[in-house]
Write a protein that holds these residues in place. Structure first.
Motif, PDB file in Angstrom:
ATOM      1  N   ARG A   5       0.855  -1.189   0.000  1.00  0.00           N
ATOM      2  CA  ARG A   5       0.000   0.000   0.000  1.00  0.00           C
ATOM      3  C   ARG A   5       0.886   1.232   0.000  1.00  0.00           C
ATOM      4  O   ARG A   5       1.962   1.232   0.599  1.00  0.00           O
ATOM      5  CB  ARG A   5      -0.901   0.018   1.229  1.00  0.00           C
ATOM      6  CG  ARG A   5      -1.884  -1.126   1.258  1.00  0.00           C
ATOM      7  CD  ARG A   5      -2.756  -1.054   2.470  1.00  0.00           C
ATOM      8  NE  ARG A   5      -1.956  -0.682   3.645  1.00  0.00           N
ATOM      9  CZ  ARG A   5      -2.239  -1.031   4.875  1.00  0.00           C
ATOM     10  NH1 ARG A   5      -3.303  -1.716   5.143  1.00  0.00           N
ATOM     11  NH2 ARG A   5      -1.474  -0.670   5.880  1.00  0.00           N
ATOM     12  N   GLU A   8      -1.720   7.428  -3.101  1.00  0.00           N
ATOM     13  CA  GLU A   8      -2.169   7.527  -4.489  1.00  0.00           C
ATOM     14  C   GLU A   8      -1.333   8.568  -5.219  1.00  0.00           C
ATOM     15  O   GLU A   8      -0.986   9.607  -4.657  1.00  0.00           O
ATOM     16  CB  GLU A   8      -3.646   7.929  -4.506  1.00  0.00           C
ATOM     17  CG  GLU A   8      -4.232   8.098  -5.888  1.00  0.00           C
ATOM     18  CD  GLU A   8      -4.696   6.799  -6.508  1.00  0.00           C
ATOM     19  OE1 GLU A   8      -3.925   6.199  -7.265  1.00  0.00           O
ATOM     20  OE2 GLU A   8      -5.829   6.389  -6.228  1.00  0.00           O
ATOM     21  N   THR A  43      -6.308   4.455  -8.934  1.00  0.00           N
ATOM     22  CA  THR A  43      -7.765   4.325  -8.857  1.00  0.00           C
ATOM     23  C   THR A  43      -8.500   5.166  -9.894  1.00  0.00           C
ATOM     24  O   THR A  43      -9.732   5.231  -9.869  1.00  0.00           O
ATOM     25  CB  THR A  43      -8.275   4.722  -7.458  1.00  0.00           C
ATOM     26  OG1 THR A  43      -7.974   6.102  -7.225  1.00  0.00           O
ATOM     27  CG2 THR A  43      -7.670   3.848  -6.384  1.00  0.00           C
ATOM     28  N   GLY A  61     -13.882   5.543  -9.668  1.00  0.00           N
ATOM     29  CA  GLY A  61     -12.708   6.297  -9.259  1.00  0.00           C
ATOM     30  C   GLY A  61     -12.483   7.477 -10.173  1.00  0.00           C
ATOM     31  O   GLY A  61     -13.191   7.640 -11.155  1.00  0.00           O
ATOM     32  N   SER A  66      -9.273   8.897  -0.742  1.00  0.00           N
ATOM     33  CA  SER A  66      -8.306   7.834  -0.505  1.00  0.00           C
ATOM     34  C   SER A  66      -6.961   8.418  -0.103  1.00  0.00           C
ATOM     35  O   SER A  66      -6.410   9.257  -0.793  1.00  0.00           O
ATOM     36  CB  SER A  66      -8.121   6.975  -1.756  1.00  0.00           C
ATOM     37  OG  SER A  66      -9.281   6.263  -2.031  1.00  0.00           O
ATOM     38  N   VAL A  69      -3.591   3.455  -1.362  1.00  0.00           N
ATOM     39  CA  VAL A  69      -4.215   2.431  -2.191  1.00  0.00           C
ATOM     40  C   VAL A  69      -3.317   1.206  -2.238  1.00  0.00           C
ATOM     41  O   VAL A  69      -2.126   1.283  -1.963  1.00  0.00           O
ATOM     42  CB  VAL A  69      -4.470   2.944  -3.627  1.00  0.00           C
ATOM     43  CG1 VAL A  69      -5.475   4.075  -3.635  1.00  0.00           C
ATOM     44  CG2 VAL A  69      -3.183   3.355  -4.303  1.00  0.00           C
TER      45      VAL A  69
END
Length: 120
Positions: A5, A8, A43, A61, A66, A69
């Motif tokens: 993770r 973004e 996304t 998206g 967020s 991600v």
């Protein structure tokens, strides 16, 4: 299963990380540990289906809310938990060495094959 993770929109990892990952994955595949995996795009074209109060709604998206991600995944098979944890740490170290300016969270979780608890 391993997950990576990150925030973004951090951009493309440096070539040095790709090269190190190729070597790492090759070693893991040769040992029969790495079964499958890959990276994920952002996304911007993702589609979520949200189930809330018995209703399904579609949310396209990108997702401004967020903070991070899933950027990649891998399915691996280990003889024991200690081996899995050690390899996941090695994987995280590759990111620290080759892409230090990006915060990456490397997670490993057991895949459920039924209703039993992990390790049973």
């Amino acid at each position: 299963m391993g997950f990576v993770r990150m925030a973004e929109g951090v951009g493309t990892p440096p070539q040095a990380l790709f090269d190190a990952m190729d070597e790492y994955i090759g070693k893991q595949a040769a040992a029969g540990v790495f079964l499958d995996g890959g990276g994920l795009y952002g996304t911007e074209d993702a589609v979520n289906f949200v189930v809330r109060n018995g209703e399904v709604s579609r949310v396209d998206g990108p997702y401004a809310e967020s903070k991070e991600v899933v950027g990649g995944w891998a399915i691996m098979e280990y003889p024991d938990l200690e081996s899995a944890v050690a390899d996941q740490e090695e994987f995280a170290e590759l990111h620290a060495k080759h892409w230090p300016e990006v915060t990456v969270i490397s997670t490993i979780r057991q895949i459920s094959t039924g209703p039993e608890a992990p390790g049973e």
